[in-house]
Design a protein around this motif. Structure first.
Motif, PDB file in Angstrom:
ATOM      1  N   ILE A  41       0.841  -1.204   0.000  1.00  0.00           N
ATOM      2  CA  ILE A  41       0.000   0.000   0.000  1.00  0.00           C
ATOM      3  C   ILE A  41       0.874   1.252   0.000  1.00  0.00           C
ATOM      4  CG2 ILE A  41      -1.655   1.339   1.361  1.00  0.00           C
ATOM      5  CD1 ILE A  41      -2.833  -1.310   2.340  1.00  0.00           C
ATOM      6  N   LYS A  42       1.889   1.241   0.873  1.00  0.00           N
ATOM      7  CA  LYS A  42       2.783   2.402   0.973  1.00  0.00           C
ATOM      8  C   LYS A  42       3.518   2.642  -0.339  1.00  0.00           C
ATOM      9  CE  LYS A  42       6.713   4.097   3.699  1.00  0.00           C
ATOM     10  NZ  LYS A  42       7.682   3.750   4.773  1.00  0.00           N
ATOM     11  N   LEU A  43       4.068   1.564  -0.911  1.00  0.00           N
ATOM     12  CA  LEU A  43       4.806   1.718  -2.169  1.00  0.00           C
ATOM     13  C   LEU A  43       3.886   2.150  -3.304  1.00  0.00           C
ATOM     14  CD1 LEU A  43       7.527   1.478  -3.592  1.00  0.00           C
ATOM     15  CD2 LEU A  43       6.999  -0.923  -4.082  1.00  0.00           C
ATOM     16  N   SER A  44       2.668   1.609  -3.327  1.00  0.00           N
ATOM     17  CA  SER A  44       1.707   1.989  -4.374  1.00  0.00           C
ATOM     18  C   SER A  44       1.373   3.471  -4.288  1.00  0.00           C
ATOM     19  CB  SER A  44       0.426   1.164  -4.244  1.00  0.00           C
ATOM     20  OG  SER A  44       0.677  -0.201  -4.493  1.00  0.00           O
ATOM     21  N   LEU A  45       1.108   3.948  -3.071  1.00  0.00           N
ATOM     22  CA  LEU A  45       0.760   5.363  -2.905  1.00  0.00           C
ATOM     23  C   LEU A  45       1.923   6.273  -3.296  1.00  0.00           C
ATOM     24  CD1 LEU A  45      -1.199   5.237   0.490  1.00  0.00           C
ATOM     25  CD2 LEU A  45      -2.137   5.511  -1.801  1.00  0.00           C
ATOM     26  N   ILE A  46       3.139   5.899  -2.891  1.00  0.00           N
ATOM     27  CA  ILE A  46       4.303   6.740  -3.194  1.00  0.00           C
ATOM     28  C   ILE A  46       4.585   6.757  -4.695  1.00  0.00           C
ATOM     29  CG2 ILE A  46       6.805   6.947  -2.895  1.00  0.00           C
ATOM     30  CD1 ILE A  46       6.428   5.888  -0.039  1.00  0.00           C
ATOM     31  N   THR A  47       4.655   5.569  -5.299  1.00  0.00           N
ATOM     32  CA  THR A  47       4.999   5.513  -6.731  1.00  0.00           C
ATOM     33  C   THR A  47       3.890   6.127  -7.595  1.00  0.00           C
ATOM     34  OG1 THR A  47       4.110   3.247  -6.858  1.00  0.00           O
ATOM     35  CG2 THR A  47       6.480   3.497  -6.486  1.00  0.00           C
ATOM     36  N   ALA A  48       2.625   5.916  -7.225  1.00  0.00           N
ATOM     37  CA  ALA A  48       1.525   6.495  -8.000  1.00  0.00           C
ATOM     38  C   ALA A  48       1.539   8.016  -7.906  1.00  0.00           C
ATOM     39  CB  ALA A  48       0.183   5.945  -7.515  1.00  0.00           C
ATOM     40  N   THR A  49       1.884   8.535  -6.732  1.00  0.00           N
ATOM     41  CA  THR A  49       1.949   9.995  -6.574  1.00  0.00           C
ATOM     42  C   THR A  49       3.108  10.579  -7.377  1.00  0.00           C
ATOM     43  OG1 THR A  49       1.004   9.781  -4.348  1.00  0.00           O
ATOM     44  CG2 THR A  49       2.099  11.858  -4.887  1.00  0.00           C
ATOM     45  N   ILE A  50       4.267   9.917  -7.329  1.00  0.00           N
ATOM     46  CA  ILE A  50       5.408  10.385  -8.135  1.00  0.00           C
ATOM     47  C   ILE A  50       5.054  10.316  -9.620  1.00  0.00           C
ATOM     48  CG2 ILE A  50       7.788   9.869  -8.813  1.00  0.00           C
ATOM     49  CD1 ILE A  50       8.238   8.831  -5.957  1.00  0.00           C
ATOM     50  N   THR A  51       4.430   9.216 -10.023  1.00  0.00           N
ATOM     51  CA  THR A  51       4.011   9.063 -11.422  1.00  0.00           C
ATOM     52  C   THR A  51       3.029  10.158 -11.824  1.00  0.00           C
ATOM     53  OG1 THR A  51       4.325   6.670 -11.344  1.00  0.00           O
ATOM     54  CG2 THR A  51       2.852   7.521 -13.046  1.00  0.00           C
ATOM     55  N   MET A  52       2.105  10.482 -10.943  1.00  0.00           N
ATOM     56  CA  MET A  52       1.118  11.534 -11.228  1.00  0.00           C
ATOM     57  C   MET A  52       1.813  12.876 -11.456  1.00  0.00           C
ATOM     58  SD  MET A  52      -1.800  13.027  -8.668  1.00  0.00           S
ATOM     59  CE  MET A  52      -0.515  13.753  -7.635  1.00  0.00           C
ATOM     60  N   VAL A  53       2.763  13.216 -10.585  1.00  0.00           N
ATOM     61  CA  VAL A  53       3.467  14.499 -10.729  1.00  0.00           C
ATOM     62  C   VAL A  53       4.259  14.533 -12.033  1.00  0.00           C
ATOM     63  CG1 VAL A  53       5.263  15.965  -9.729  1.00  0.00           C
ATOM     64  CG2 VAL A  53       3.585  14.863  -8.238  1.00  0.00           C
ATOM     65  N   LEU A  54       4.998  13.464 -12.312  1.00  0.00           N
ATOM     66  CA  LEU A  54       5.792  13.407 -13.547  1.00  0.00           C
ATOM     67  C   LEU A  54       4.887  13.486 -14.780  1.00  0.00           C
ATOM     68  CD1 LEU A  54       8.377  10.592 -12.635  1.00  0.00           C
ATOM     69  CD2 LEU A  54       8.780  13.056 -12.745  1.00  0.00           C
ATOM     70  N   SER A  55       3.753  12.784 -14.718  1.00  0.00           N
ATOM     71  CA  SER A  55       2.833  12.767 -15.865  1.00  0.00           C
ATOM     72  C   SER A  55       2.281  14.158 -16.151  1.00  0.00           C
ATOM     73  CB  SER A  55       1.677  11.796 -15.600  1.00  0.00           C
ATOM     74  OG  SER A  55       2.153  10.480 -15.450  1.00  0.00           O
ATOM     75  N   VAL A  56       1.903  14.878 -15.098  1.00  0.00           N
ATOM     76  CA  VAL A  56       1.367  16.232 -15.294  1.00  0.00           C
ATOM     77  C   VAL A  56       2.452  17.162 -15.826  1.00  0.00           C
ATOM     78  CG1 VAL A  56       0.394  18.236 -14.110  1.00  0.00           C
ATOM     79  CG2 VAL A  56      -0.452  15.955 -13.584  1.00  0.00           C
ATOM     80  N   LEU A  57       3.671  17.030 -15.293  1.00  0.00           N
ATOM     81  CA  LEU A  57       4.776  17.884 -15.761  1.00  0.00           C
ATOM     82  C   LEU A  57       5.066  17.656 -17.245  1.00  0.00           C
ATOM     83  CD1 LEU A  57       7.281  17.692 -12.754  1.00  0.00           C
ATOM     84  CD2 LEU A  57       5.835  19.618 -13.441  1.00  0.00           C
ATOM     85  N   VAL A  58       4.923  16.434 -17.701  1.00  0.00           N
ATOM     86  CA  VAL A  58       5.132  16.129 -19.125  1.00  0.00           C
ATOM     87  C   VAL A  58       3.901  16.511 -19.948  1.00  0.00           C
ATOM     88  CG1 VAL A  58       5.481  14.267 -20.794  1.00  0.00           C
ATOM     89  CG2 VAL A  58       6.800  14.306 -18.675  1.00  0.00           C
ATOM     90  N   ALA A  59       2.720  16.261 -19.388  1.00  0.00           N
ATOM     91  CA  ALA A  59       1.472  16.471 -20.138  1.00  0.00           C
ATOM     92  C   ALA A  59       1.196  17.945 -20.406  1.00  0.00           C
ATOM     93  CB  ALA A  59       0.298  15.848 -19.380  1.00  0.00           C
ATOM     94  N   LEU A  60       1.591  18.824 -19.481  1.00  0.00           N
ATOM     95  CA  LEU A  60       1.312  20.254 -19.668  1.00  0.00           C
ATOM     96  C   LEU A  60       1.965  20.811 -20.935  1.00  0.00           C
ATOM     97  CD1 LEU A  60       1.387  21.712 -16.048  1.00  0.00           C
ATOM     98  CD2 LEU A  60      -0.520  21.747 -17.636  1.00  0.00           C
ATOM     99  N   PRO A  61       3.281  20.731 -21.085  1.00  0.00           N
ATOM    100  CA  PRO A  61       3.878  21.282 -22.315  1.00  0.00           C
ATOM    101  C   PRO A  61       3.541  20.475 -23.562  1.00  0.00           C
ATOM    102  CG  PRO A  61       5.562  20.221 -20.968  1.00  0.00           C
ATOM    103  CD  PRO A  61       4.305  20.244 -20.156  1.00  0.00           C
ATOM    104  N   LEU A  62       3.491  19.152 -23.416  1.00  0.00           N
ATOM    105  CA  LEU A  62       3.218  18.324 -24.594  1.00  0.00           C
ATOM    106  C   LEU A  62       1.775  18.492 -25.075  1.00  0.00           C
ATOM    107  CD1 LEU A  62       4.546  16.370 -26.493  1.00  0.00           C
ATOM    108  CD2 LEU A  62       4.026  14.499 -24.929  1.00  0.00           C
ATOM    109  N   GLY A  63       0.839  18.525 -24.139  1.00  0.00           N
ATOM    110  CA  GLY A  63      -0.557  18.747 -24.506  1.00  0.00           C
ATOM    111  C   GLY A  63      -0.760  20.118 -25.123  1.00  0.00           C
ATOM    112  N   TYR A  64      -0.075  21.120 -24.574  1.00  0.00           N
ATOM    113  CA  TYR A  64      -0.159  22.481 -25.127  1.00  0.00           C
ATOM    114  C   TYR A  64       0.397  22.526 -26.535  1.00  0.00           C
ATOM    115  CZ  TYR A  64       0.840  27.467 -25.681  1.00  0.00           C
ATOM    116  OH  TYR A  64       0.921  28.749 -26.157  1.00  0.00           O
TER     117      TYR A  64
END
Length: 252
Positions: A41-64
């Protein structure tokens, strides 16, 4: 037609009711008390949160970029962005594994171990989740008129200021939707994680691999209890998406 359509909804609800009826609160509490499942549970929450942040950081400029600009081979790039969505997850995991067997991959591994580590869990989740975030942000930016940006540029703003002070506030609901989808997708990712990271207890074990490991040893009750944890958390995220993501952007 309505009966056929609602049959599908009924099947989804029936599956969840079946899961709830198969286990008891005692099984869920017992699962939550397990050190292995607590680690997952702990690893899932940590890795999913890191993945979410990285995904948004990539998605913002690429989507734009994909929403605002026309260029040669745009359709090719557009199709490439959909590959992680349409490919079977196991293929993505296998492709990542092969990538790190190539010369550049081995060079990276010599300096930082990626394969079968927590880093590989994040990378496997990111490869799939980011595609959904990019698509969400592309649609969001496409729906926002560039009129206010053009006015801002006319009044002296540069492109960077127009993006951060005019466009970004209008796209906050889309950003929330992209982040929620990326997080939900990451928390449930199994195929790429199993192939690229393995399913080692207390090391690279996340919730989906816990279900697989518990099923493999015949502990169905624990597998169902972990599944219910994922269903409840996923449903909560989807409700957030429905509540905020369906709102129109702050257009004038």
């Amino acid at each position: 037609m309505g009966v056929i359509a609602f049959t599908y909804v009924f099947l989804i609800l029936a599956m969840m009711v079946a899961d709830f009826s198969y286990t008891t609160p005692g099984h869920i509490l017992e699962a939550l008390a397990s050190q292995e499942i607590q680690y997952a549970i702990k690893l899932s929450l940590i890795t999913a949160t890191i993945t979410m942040v990285l995904s948004v950081l990539v998605a913002l400029p690429l989507g734009y970029f994909m929403a605002r600009y026309e260029f040669r081979f745009k359709k090719v790039i557009d199709a490439v962005l959909d590959i992680p969505i349409i490919l079977p997850p196991l293929v993505i995991g296998l492709s990542l594994l092969i990538l790190f067997q190539t010369a550049p991959g081995r060079f990276i591994e010599e300096h930082m171990r990626i394969t079968y580590t927590i880093y590989s869990v994040v990378l496997a989740q990111f490869m799939v989740a980011c595609a959904f975030a990019v698509r969400t942000m592309q649609v969001t930016f496409t729906q926002i008129s560039d009129r206010q940006e053009q006015v801002g540029l006319t009044l002296g703003c540069n492109q960077k200021q127009a993006f951060f002070y005019i466009l970004l506030p209008q796209s906050k609901n889309g950003i929330l939707t992209a982040a929620s989808l990326a997080w939900a997708r990451a928390i449930g990712e199994f195929g790429p994680v199993l192939i690229f990271s393995g399913a080692t207890r207390m090391r690279t074990e996340v919730l989906p691999t816990t279900v697989f490991l518990e099923m493999s040893v015949g502990n169905i009750e624990a597998a169902v209890a972990v599944s219910l944890i994922m269903i409840v958390s996923g449903f909560a995220v989807l409700m957030i998406v429905r509540m905020f993501g369906n709102k129109k952007t702050d257009l004038p």
